[in-house]
Design a protein around this motif. Structure first.
Motif, PDB file in Angstrom:
ATOM      1  N   ILE A  42     -11.999  41.146  36.127  1.00  0.00           N
ATOM      2  CA  ILE A  42     -10.739  41.371  35.422  1.00  0.00           C
ATOM      3  C   ILE A  42      -9.620  40.618  36.154  1.00  0.00           C
ATOM      4  N   PRO A  43      -9.422  39.344  35.853  1.00  0.00           N
ATOM      5  CA  PRO A  43      -8.393  38.572  36.564  1.00  0.00           C
ATOM      6  C   PRO A  43      -6.965  39.032  36.285  1.00  0.00           C
ATOM      7  N   ALA A  44      -6.725  39.802  35.232  1.00  0.00           N
ATOM      8  CA  ALA A  44      -5.368  40.261  34.915  1.00  0.00           C
ATOM      9  C   ALA A  44      -4.775  41.136  36.018  1.00  0.00           C
ATOM     10  N   GLU A  89       3.341  46.064  37.435  1.00  0.00           N
ATOM     11  CA  GLU A  89       4.262  46.733  36.511  1.00  0.00           C
ATOM     12  C   GLU A  89       4.366  46.008  35.173  1.00  0.00           C
ATOM     13  N   ARG A  90       3.866  44.802  35.091  1.00  0.00           N
ATOM     14  CA  ARG A  90       3.937  44.036  33.838  1.00  0.00           C
ATOM     15  C   ARG A  90       3.012  44.669  32.794  1.00  0.00           C
ATOM     16  N   ALA A  91       3.270  44.365  31.543  1.00  0.00           N
ATOM     17  CA  ALA A  91       2.556  44.994  30.418  1.00  0.00           C
ATOM     18  C   ALA A  91       1.040  44.775  30.486  1.00  0.00           C
ATOM     19  N   GLY A  92       0.593  43.548  30.701  1.00  0.00           N
ATOM     20  CA  GLY A  92      -0.847  43.275  30.736  1.00  0.00           C
ATOM     21  C   GLY A  92      -1.576  44.050  31.813  1.00  0.00           C
ATOM     22  N   PRO A  93      -1.129  43.949  33.066  1.00  0.00           N
ATOM     23  CA  PRO A  93      -1.778  44.738  34.111  1.00  0.00           C
ATOM     24  C   PRO A  93      -1.686  46.246  33.868  1.00  0.00           C
ATOM     25  N   GLN A  94      -0.571  46.728  33.320  1.00  0.00           N
ATOM     26  CA  GLN A  94      -0.461  48.160  33.031  1.00  0.00           C
ATOM     27  C   GLN A  94      -1.512  48.609  32.023  1.00  0.00           C
ATOM     28  N   GLU A  95      -1.774  47.765  31.041  1.00  0.00           N
ATOM     29  CA  GLU A  95      -2.809  48.087  30.050  1.00  0.00           C
ATOM     30  C   GLU A  95      -4.186  48.172  30.722  1.00  0.00           C
TER      31      GLU A  95
END
Length: 178
Positions: A42-44, A89-95
């Motif tokens: 999961i590179p995100a 804290e960014r949207a992608g990593p939070q998901e």
């Protein structure tokens, strides 16, 4: 439920996930074997490229200068913890963190990357971010960071340093301990 962390070199040789555990690589640049030994990479949630490159540059320079703990020097020099937390804290990593927390509600999960010592690794911060979304969760790092000896670069024979000392003997939580 448990969120575990380790490094690729320790996975399946020293630290064996149980049947049914979910194993996730969390690296920016996986090698071919990563897909074979993890459920997926999961590179995100890996460090952003510019942060990773800055860390590696400082770590290599500290190593070339025979510093006793190049990873710790790089961690502090590039303000890794603050910058990585901002990335999370960014949207992608939070998901992704939410999805990892959902998985951890069902079974133990493993977060795996390259760095042996979790004190100077993003996976410690990622594991804590996942655990923050859960109740009754334990975070376990393999190997236990308090058991990893400090890198011996000081060859001074008059030194009073204890060769069996670990970083935990000298550093408190303010130094990046788990």
């Amino acid at each position: 439920m448990t969120v575990r962390t380790t490094y690729f070199g320790g996975l399946n040789s020293s630290f064996e996930p149980a049947d049914g555990d979910a194993v996730f690589g969390v690296v920016r640049y996986p090698q071919d074997f990563v897909e074979r030994i993890t459920d997926r990479n999961i590179p995100a949630v890996a460090p952003p490229e510019e942060l990773l490159n800055a860390y590696k540059t400082v770590e290599e320079a500290a190593d070339e200068n025979n510093e006793p703990n190049p990873a710790a020097i790089a961690w502090e020099s590039v303000d890794f913890e603050r910058r990585y937390r901002e990335h999370l804290e960014r949207a992608g990593p939070q998901e992704v963190i939410g999805e990892l927390a959902d998985r951890a509600r069902e079974r133990d999960i493993w977060l795996v990357c390259w760095e042996k010592d979790a004190r100077w690794c993003h996976r410690r911060l990622l594991a804590n971010a996942v655990a923050a979304q859960l109740e009754d969760v334990e975070v376990v790092h393999h190997p236990d960071p308090s058991t990893i000896p400090i890198d011996e670069a000081d060859d001074d024979p008059d030194s009073d340093d204890d060769p069996e000392a670990t970083l935990a003997d000298f550093a408190g939580p303010e130094a990046g301990g788990a």
